[in-house]
Design a protein around this motif. Sequence first.
Motif, PDB file in Angstrom:
ATOM      1  N   ASP A 159       8.241   0.300  44.462  1.00  0.00           N
ATOM      2  CA  ASP A 159       9.254  -0.391  43.661  1.00  0.00           C
ATOM      3  C   ASP A 159       8.967  -1.882  43.572  1.00  0.00           C
ATOM      4  O   ASP A 159       9.297  -2.517  42.576  1.00  0.00           O
ATOM      5  N   ASN A 160       8.347  -2.440  44.608  1.00  0.00           N
ATOM      6  CA  ASN A 160       8.118  -3.887  44.661  1.00  0.00           C
ATOM      7  C   ASN A 160       6.661  -4.159  45.018  1.00  0.00           C
ATOM      8  O   ASN A 160       6.253  -3.964  46.173  1.00  0.00           O
ATOM      9  N   PRO A 161       5.831  -4.601  44.069  1.00  0.00           N
ATOM     10  CA  PRO A 161       4.401  -4.854  44.343  1.00  0.00           C
ATOM     11  C   PRO A 161       4.183  -5.872  45.456  1.00  0.00           C
ATOM     12  O   PRO A 161       3.214  -5.778  46.208  1.00  0.00           O
ATOM     13  N   MET A 218       2.049  -5.229  52.997  1.00  0.00           N
ATOM     14  CA  MET A 218       1.835  -4.309  54.114  1.00  0.00           C
ATOM     15  C   MET A 218       0.520  -4.572  54.844  1.00  0.00           C
ATOM     16  O   MET A 218       0.378  -4.202  56.009  1.00  0.00           O
ATOM     17  N   ASP A 219      -0.420  -5.214  54.175  1.00  0.00           N
ATOM     18  CA  ASP A 219      -1.707  -5.511  54.824  1.00  0.00           C
ATOM     19  C   ASP A 219      -1.522  -6.423  56.031  1.00  0.00           C
ATOM     20  O   ASP A 219      -2.336  -6.416  56.956  1.00  0.00           O
ATOM     21  N   TYR A 240       5.000  -1.335  63.074  1.00  0.00           N
ATOM     22  CA  TYR A 240       6.358  -0.990  62.626  1.00  0.00           C
ATOM     23  C   TYR A 240       6.688   0.400  63.154  1.00  0.00           C
ATOM     24  O   TYR A 240       5.874   1.320  63.064  1.00  0.00           O
ATOM     25  N   ASP A 241       7.877   0.537  63.710  1.00  0.00           N
ATOM     26  CA  ASP A 241       8.359   1.820  64.214  1.00  0.00           C
ATOM     27  C   ASP A 241       9.760   2.016  63.669  1.00  0.00           C
ATOM     28  O   ASP A 241      10.689   1.280  64.025  1.00  0.00           O
ATOM     29  N   ILE A 242       9.928   2.984  62.785  1.00  0.00           N
ATOM     30  CA  ILE A 242      11.217   3.166  62.125  1.00  0.00           C
ATOM     31  C   ILE A 242      12.321   3.498  63.116  1.00  0.00           C
ATOM     32  O   ILE A 242      13.500   3.224  62.859  1.00  0.00           O
ATOM     33  N   ARG A 243      11.967   4.024  64.276  1.00  0.00           N
ATOM     34  CA  ARG A 243      12.973   4.323  65.292  1.00  0.00           C
ATOM     35  C   ARG A 243      13.588   3.066  65.863  1.00  0.00           C
ATOM     36  O   ARG A 243      14.692   3.099  66.433  1.00  0.00           O
ATOM     37  N   SER A 244      12.862   1.930  65.736  1.00  0.00           N
ATOM     38  CA  SER A 244      13.336   0.662  66.294  1.00  0.00           C
ATOM     39  C   SER A 244      14.114  -0.167  65.283  1.00  0.00           C
ATOM     40  O   SER A 244      14.611  -1.248  65.616  1.00  0.00           O
ATOM     41  N   ILE A 258       0.857   4.351  52.554  1.00  0.00           N
ATOM     42  CA  ILE A 258       1.595   5.086  53.573  1.00  0.00           C
ATOM     43  C   ILE A 258       2.495   4.138  54.367  1.00  0.00           C
ATOM     44  O   ILE A 258       3.653   4.475  54.672  1.00  0.00           O
ATOM     45  N   LYS A 259       1.992   2.961  54.667  1.00  0.00           N
ATOM     46  CA  LYS A 259       2.823   1.972  55.359  1.00  0.00           C
ATOM     47  C   LYS A 259       4.067   1.630  54.529  1.00  0.00           C
ATOM     48  O   LYS A 259       5.193   1.610  55.038  1.00  0.00           O
TER      49      LYS A 259
END
Length: 479
Positions: A196-198, A204-205, A210-214, A361-362
């Motif tokens: 959605d946002n370039p 992301m590079d 990053y851990d989505i659980r956190s 993927i990130k």
Amino acid sequence: MTRIFFFVNILILLLNATNARYAEWEELKPYCSVRPHPQCCASRDDDCFMPYYDSRCYCDVFCFRGIDNHDCCPDHDSVCKGENVSLPTTPAPQPTGTCYDPSTNRQYSLGESFRRDCNLCRCITLGFETTLSCEEDLCVNNDELISHINQQQQYLGYKVRKYDKFNGVKVKDALNQYLGTIPDRSLRTMVDNAPDNPTDYYGMDDVHAYDIRSNVSLVGKIRGVRDQGKCGISWALSTVDVAADRLSLVHNIKSPKEPLSVQNILSCTDKAAKDGCQGGRVAYAWGFIKDRGVVTENCYPYESGQTGHIDECKLHLSDADLQNIAQHRKVTNIQCPSNTKDGEHFNFGPAYRVRDEVRSIKYEIRFRGPVQATMRVTPEFFLYDSGVYRCGGSNFERQNPRYANLAAYHSIRLLGWGANYDQQGQPKDQYWIVANSWGTGWGTSGYFHIGFGECEIQETVIATYGKSTEVLKKKSRRQ
């Protein structure tokens, strides 16, 4: 009269044959002496033989006799050379009735069986001796493999150990029973979902962990680790858990309190979707929850992990239910197989592919939620304990060719990523944070790390919109 004379001669020869000495253990009986004339052949003759156990012995003058082997019949010297050969000085040995296992220093009686790790051993009779006959399949908890990998830990980057759940399990069975995804290259032709946002996408590079659980705003919304048991269902389990994660991240909707039912998919998909507990196809699982939705675990409990097979479907939707699903409406009044009144049903939008590149993927995990990935599993993976897992690298299969080409596919959830750092503070050994489905007693509380691009893990990454109605709203806004 002639016939009587012939049988008398045969009887005399049989009595003389008992004087032939062949070996200490030989059971004396006639061979050359009962051959039709000529009993003995004066020259080399391959047809001058008699049956001898499962082979043959010869009665010609060119038969061979040595200390360790021979092909002369036992009564050759007596019948063909006229020599008086004495009877055996010791009786033929008889089976002792017991077998000795040097690995445990135990004796086993004839006919008794036991397991040596994953292989069955039996005490049997072989010839005049009793001996242990053992299967020679590769076991998951292989001491030699574990030692080989842990000695190279600083180079490989991960440690391994034994697990009680794999005691007595053969590698070939584990590949069938604990994984469960049939590769489907057609998934790579699915339409992907653009970012959605370039700016966020290329940014992301520079995000190395990053851990989505956190994520504070998502606490309690990401599903934990489940145990699929002894049934290859990762194709369905990873699908419903990713779907539940995605659903919980959609704003202004009620997310399921219970896990979503994997048994609903296993038992109610088409037969083409699965091969019993030997595995199934991811595309069918996603298609099922899009077209028919899925109920909660309390409504249709998971049983296949205990039974080792998949029963017929026990949940049936009416035509009105299917129409509601097609129109993105909530289905209620479900007749749950468990008879609970608290079961719920949820709808989902279509699945889509995530590009097989780290940045995509990130971005997907960071801004849209966990994703499903499929990886190639080799025997070492069952033993993973900690560190950054990588396929191969230990060269164990080169020293043990029987380990070569032992592999199958497994679907799991990617929840984030991380990296180890060098002395200059630069990221190295970058890895994905992954939730497995073998319970919390495996790996690091059920999770593991795997290097970017390892084991084909980035080739088939799938996700879904949290809910069909949300997809329609977004399309309307774009239009």
